[in-house]
Design a protein around this motif. Structure first.
Motif, PDB file in Angstrom:
ATOM      1  N   GLY A   1      -4.134  -1.892 -11.428  1.00 15.70           N
ATOM      2  CA  GLY A   1      -4.730  -2.595 -10.297  1.00 15.70           C
ATOM      3  C   GLY A   1      -6.193  -2.937 -10.533  1.00 15.70           C
ATOM      4  O   GLY A   1      -6.692  -3.950 -10.029  1.00 15.70           O
TER       5      GLY A   1
ATOM      6  N   PRO B   1      -2.422   2.357 -10.387  1.00 20.95           N
ATOM      7  CA  PRO B   1      -3.773   1.978  -9.952  1.00 20.95           C
ATOM      8  C   PRO B   1      -4.702   1.565 -11.093  1.00 20.95           C
ATOM      9  O   PRO B   1      -5.592   0.740 -10.896  1.00 20.95           O
ATOM     10  CB  PRO B   1      -4.286   3.232  -9.233  1.00 20.95           C
TER      11      PRO B   1
ATOM     12  N   ARG C   1       0.822  -1.213   0.000  1.00 18.12           N
ATOM     13  CA  ARG C   1       0.000   0.000   0.000  1.00 18.12           C
ATOM     14  C   ARG C   1       0.857   1.264   0.000  1.00 18.12           C
ATOM     15  O   ARG C   1       0.422   2.336  -0.439  1.00 18.12           O
ATOM     16  CB  ARG C   1      -0.926  -0.002   1.205  1.00 18.12           C
TER      17      ARG C   1
ATOM     18  N   ARG D   1      -0.751  -1.289  -6.991  1.00 20.49           N
ATOM     19  CA  ARG D   1      -0.760  -0.128  -6.098  1.00 20.49           C
ATOM     20  C   ARG D   1      -0.028   1.048  -6.737  1.00 20.49           C
ATOM     21  O   ARG D   1      -0.422   2.200  -6.581  1.00 20.49           O
ATOM     22  CB  ARG D   1      -0.087  -0.478  -4.768  1.00 20.49           C
TER      23      ARG D   1
ATOM     24  N   ALA E   1       1.593   3.592  -3.157  1.00 15.71           N
ATOM     25  CA  ALA E   1       0.743   4.711  -3.563  1.00 15.71           C
ATOM     26  C   ALA E   1       1.376   6.061  -3.201  1.00 15.71           C
ATOM     27  O   ALA E   1       1.097   7.078  -3.842  1.00 15.71           O
ATOM     28  CB  ALA E   1      -0.632   4.585  -2.895  1.00 15.71           C
TER      29      ALA E   1
END
Length: 927
Positions: A485, A482, A439, A479, A442
């Motif tokens: 993702g 995105p 995470r 991540r 990001a």
């Protein structure tokens, strides 16, 4: 086995999940019903059959209750699996107890007549699907006695009478030890052996002997064998967890992979339940939760699959995916159907299984592999030094401390860039940390160095596919990008694409790298030759990343993907010119294949329309390479010589226009060149060539390649005045068989030939129709067998010729023959495809172009051609493209005077007839 036997005699851990087990089967009531059976005047067989009737009713009621519970709670997979095993236990114990007491009573058994019944395999673990085999074993102290043989035989007969599939073995303790030592399959089954009925002391002795004589000191060997077995299984089933029709049990990321972890844990660490893997240090508490969630979901899917199909079906095929999605209460969302949402969740769970496997193996590696090679990881080059703060642990990139990524999240990207640059593998514990901290990626999306490192990996001259797959597995890829993702684990619900969108994209990047490195030179000579001339290399790799990145958003993914590319490229550090190229390639990444496979490349308007969009030779080169790797990455069997030839023809013709400007090289020059090539090939003199040329229209010479022209000329020359000649030749380069028919031209000729070819088992992939000035038809068909290869057996070719001759001579009723053929692709019925007909008078200066989109089915081309005949139009060429369950057939037609069809009423009538044919409506009065 454990040091203590008692836990194995206790209630299996799985059974603790079952709520109100007495509602599934009331053991007391069942035993009472069996006891109430009268035995007077009945022999053992009659008694056994009477007992079987009672047990059958109990089993049916129990199964109905379990299915009711699953429908009420459709995601409770583990509880359902445990309930089926619990019901089986109750039936088995009641049955064998009845047989020992009533059918073959033995009130004073000797020591040799002791026996114990154990459950093995999945049943031993306490898990069963509705149609799982009942795997049992009978253990005896020594050689079986006549009495024990009678008991075993009667038990098996009763189980078979109940309709159960039984896997059984009968062994003495010595045989059990000997076979377990020599066969890893037997050893694996016994690892999960569980007491069900019989002599407990005998079971205890068996457990102790297995532990001391088989298990002790062999953990390393057992682990190696199970991992080799797993790898072989994955290879057999495609070695990816992202196939769109996955095998729930045996496939990569399926239940068998979770079972393998438990087998290894039980064998090496004596764990009894999955929760015991945590104190053993094999999984963390969060990983155990993932383990349980994945197992619960996969078991639910498997149980639904068995119930829907009514058999032990393990493959999640398209025709059941929608039903399971509905049963498990998934709903449609904008841009994504319920089945796509269900399958995306399935693949996310399969991915978690893969993550857990990696973590599990890392612990085994530390414990067992220090004395030899490591488990499950590829051997890459090793570097005995530190790299940018990362440490090397036995040649693998590792972290110096647990919070290394948290200190600087750019390292989440850097570790993969270093792995690629130096040919290193990443330590499993570092992968575990990357997954945990993914995470944080990001936070560095706008960081210039992080984006440069990612671009270095994406455009690596080495093997970007391997490292990008690692990055995707741990969640960093999605991540950091995105938009990517959003397509992770996203399936494409059709029969054309074999992989999820992210897997297709990563495979495509790998193929592009292989083309650049010359690895695919033999299969893709043109793409390989062109790559060196591509100036914007980085743009091509980024275009591959973005080409499908907008799928599942409810719009045209090409247009939406171009918008994503315009945002992403500057972030990655691409120049404005590169960004424009990427956006264009994404916007038009389907243009070349659509033109090559759906349009007549001999019609120069097709080439001009194509080049008006492409506009530059550089874009053309990039588009050709992009198209080739896109088709190849769809799945096995999607690329063939016919597609290669069409793309090559389009490229060469378009390149000529782009180099010389929008001026067609003299048509007469091109025709003259082909005619001279024919004369040299056949050794004809000029008078012979001139006589032959007089019979054929100019369009013929433009449409046909040189080798087909030569084959046609030989056939026509040899046929003389014969009114029907049929010739076949296997064309390995195109992956098809060339079928040429030289016959007297008459209305309906094409549809009869098309129907005959299908009746003989062939699929037409291309057709070109020509009429000579002497009133003869010269039609060329490219034909494949149902498996996508050429017809190459003498018997097949003869059947083909006979069928065409019979159809043209009206010696057979084509519709009857075609109706009698079985549906070749019943799974296509799972896909809702609304037939669509597009009629275009602007695509060609000479012809009306009709494009038909419909569900692929037997003899579709025959019925469409029949509709054209009924509409009184002249067919000049047909182009057939198939995308899984979807067929796209394009026809170039004129009216009977040779002009394009322009009247609105005529066009409406033509469209209606073609729609009826596409939908499968019959045409009365035509044969």
């Amino acid at each position: 086995m454990n040091d203590s036997v008692q836990p194995d005699l206790a209630t299996p851990p799985r059974f603790e999940r079952i709520v109100h087990p007495e509602a599934i089967v009331d053991r007391g009531a069942l035993n009472a019903a069996l006891s109430a059976l009268s035995g007077e005047g009945q022999d053992g067989v009659a008694l056994r059959r009477a007992a079987t009737a009672v047990l059958r009713d109990a089993m049916a009621q129990g199964r109905a209750e379990i299915e009711r519970r699953l429908r009420a709670n459709p995601s409770h997979g583990l509880e359902t699996a445990a309930a089926y095993a619990y019901l089986t236990d109750a039936i088995l114990v009641a049955l064998i107890g009845f047989i020992v007491e009533r059918v073959h009573p033995n009130h004073n058994p000797t020591a040799a007549e002791r026996m114990t019944l154990i459950a093995v395999g999945g049943y031993g673990r306490g898990e069963m699907a509705p149609h799982s085999d009942v795997d049992i074993g009978v253990l005896t102290p020594w050689k079986q006695t006549p009495w024990s043989e009678q008991v075993i035989e009667s038990t098996l007969y009763a189980l078979w009478d109940l309709g159960l599939k039984v896997g059984h073995s009968s062994r003495s303790l010595d045989e059990m030890v000997r076979q377990a030592k020599g066969d890893v399959t037997v050893r694996t089954a016994l690892v999960e052996g569980r007491y069900v009925w019989g002599d407990t002391a005998l079971y205890a002795e068996a457990a102790q002997r297995f532990k001391t004589e088989v298990q002790e000191g062999t953990a390393r060997t057992f682990i190696a064998e199970k991992l080799a077995e797993r790898d072989a299984r994955h290879k057999k089933l495609g070695d990816t967890r992202y196939v769109v029709e996955p095998n729930v049990k045996e496939g990569k990321g399926g239940l068998r992979d979770l079972h393998a972890l438990f087998w290894i844990g039980k064998y090496a660490y004596n764990v009894r339940r999955a929760a015991d893997l945590v104190p053993a240090g094999l999984l963390s508490a969060p990983e155990l939760r993932k383990f349980n969630r994945a197992e619960d979901f996969l078991w639910a899917v498997r149980c639904h699959l068995h119930l829907i199909t009514g058999r032990a079906e393990e493959r999640l095929t398209f025709d059941v995916q929608t039903e399971i999605a509905t049963r498990m209460r998934y709903s449609d969302r904008v841009g994504k159907s319920r089945v796509e949402r269900f399958m995306q969740y399935y693949f996310l769970q399969a991915k978690r299984v893969g993550d857990l496997t990696g973590m599990f193996l890392s612990h085994l590696d530390e414990t067992y592999a220090a004395r030899g090679s490591r488990f499950g990881f590829p051997r890459l080059r090793r570097r005995p030094r530190r790299l940018h703060g990362f440490v090397l642990d036995r040649g693998r990139l590792a972290l110096p401390k647990d919070d290394f990524f948290a200190e600087d999240p750019v390292r989440l990207i850097e570790i993969f860039a270093l792995a690629d640059l130096h040919g290193l593998e990443i330590h499993p514990l570092a992968m575990r940390a990357a997954s945990r901290d993914a995470r944080l990626a990001a936070q560095v999306r706008s960081h210039p160095r992080a984006n440069q490192l990612f671009l270095d990996v994406l455009t690596s001259p080495r093997d970007p596919e391997l490292v990008l797959r690692w990055m995707n597995e741990c969640g960093v890829f999605g991540r950091f990008i995105p938009d990517f993702g959003r397509i992770v684990a996203q399936m494409q619900f059709d029969m054309y694409h074999h992989y999820t969108v992210d897997e297709h994209t990563i495979r495509m990047i790998g193929l592009l790298s292989q083309v650049e490195r010359g690895i695919c030179r033999e299969e893709h000579p043109l793409a390989t030759a062109l790559f060196g001339g591509i100036v914007q290399r980085r743009a091509l790799f980024v275009a591959v990343l973005c080409h499908d990145i907008a799928k599942g958003r409810g719009g045209d993914h090409s247009i939406l993907g171009a918008e994503v590319a315009e945002r992403l490229c500057p972030r990655l550090g691409l120049t404005p010119a590169e960004t424009e190229t990427v956006a264009w390639l994404v916007r038009y990444h389907l243009l070349m294949s659509a033109t090559a496979f759906k349009r007549d490349l001999s019609d120069f308007k097709t080439i001009l329309d194509f080049t008006s969009i492409v506009q530059s030779p550089q874009r053309l080169r990039m588009l050709l390479v992009l198209t080739v790797v896109d088709i190849r990455a769809v799945g096995p069997g999607t690329w063939n010589g016919w597609k290669r030839q069409l793309l090559t023809t389009l490229f060469e013709t378009a390149e000529e226009v782009l180099r010389l400007g929008h001026k067609q090289r003299g048509r007469d020059e091109r025709i003259a060149e082909k005619q001279e090539t024919l004369r040299r090939t056949l050794g004809w003199d000029k008078d012979t060539l001139a006589a032959y040329v007089r019979h054929l229209p100019p369009a013929y010479w433009i449409a046909e390649p040189d080798d087909v022209i030569a084959a046609n000329a030989r056939m026509v020359d040899q046929s003389g005045d014969t009114r029907l000649t049929i010739d076949t030749s296997v064309d390995e380069d195109r992956g098809a068989t060339l079928v040429t028919v030289h016959a007297a031209d008459h209305p309906g000729l094409f549809y009869r030939i098309a129907g005959a070819i299908h009746a003989a088992g062939g699929n037409i992939i291309d057709a070109r129709i020509h009429t000579t000035r002497t009133g003869m038809a010269l039609d060329n068909f490219l034909v494949q067998n149902p498996l996508g290869g050429p017809f190459d057996e003498a018997g097949q070719l003869q059947r083909l010729k006979t069928a065409i001759a019979d159809a043209l001579a009206n010696r057979m009723k084509l519709n009857d023959r075609l109706a009698a053929k079985p549906l070749s692709r019943p799974r296509a019925e799972a896909f809702p495809i609304e037939p669509n007909v597009l009629i275009d008078n602007a695509a060609s200066n000479r012809f009306t172009v009709i494009e038909v989109n419909a569900r692929d089915r037997p003899a579709l081309l025959h019925h469409l051609a029949q509709a054209l005949f009924q509409s009184k139009v002249t067919l000049h060429s047909a182009h057939v493209a198939t995308y899984g369950e979807r067929a796209v057939d394009t026809f170039y037609v004129t009216d009977l005077t040779g002009d394009r069809i322009t009247g609105q009423l005529r066009l409406k009538s033509l469209e209606r007839r073609m729609l009826d044919a596409a939908a499968g409506k019959e045409f009365a009065g035509f044969v």
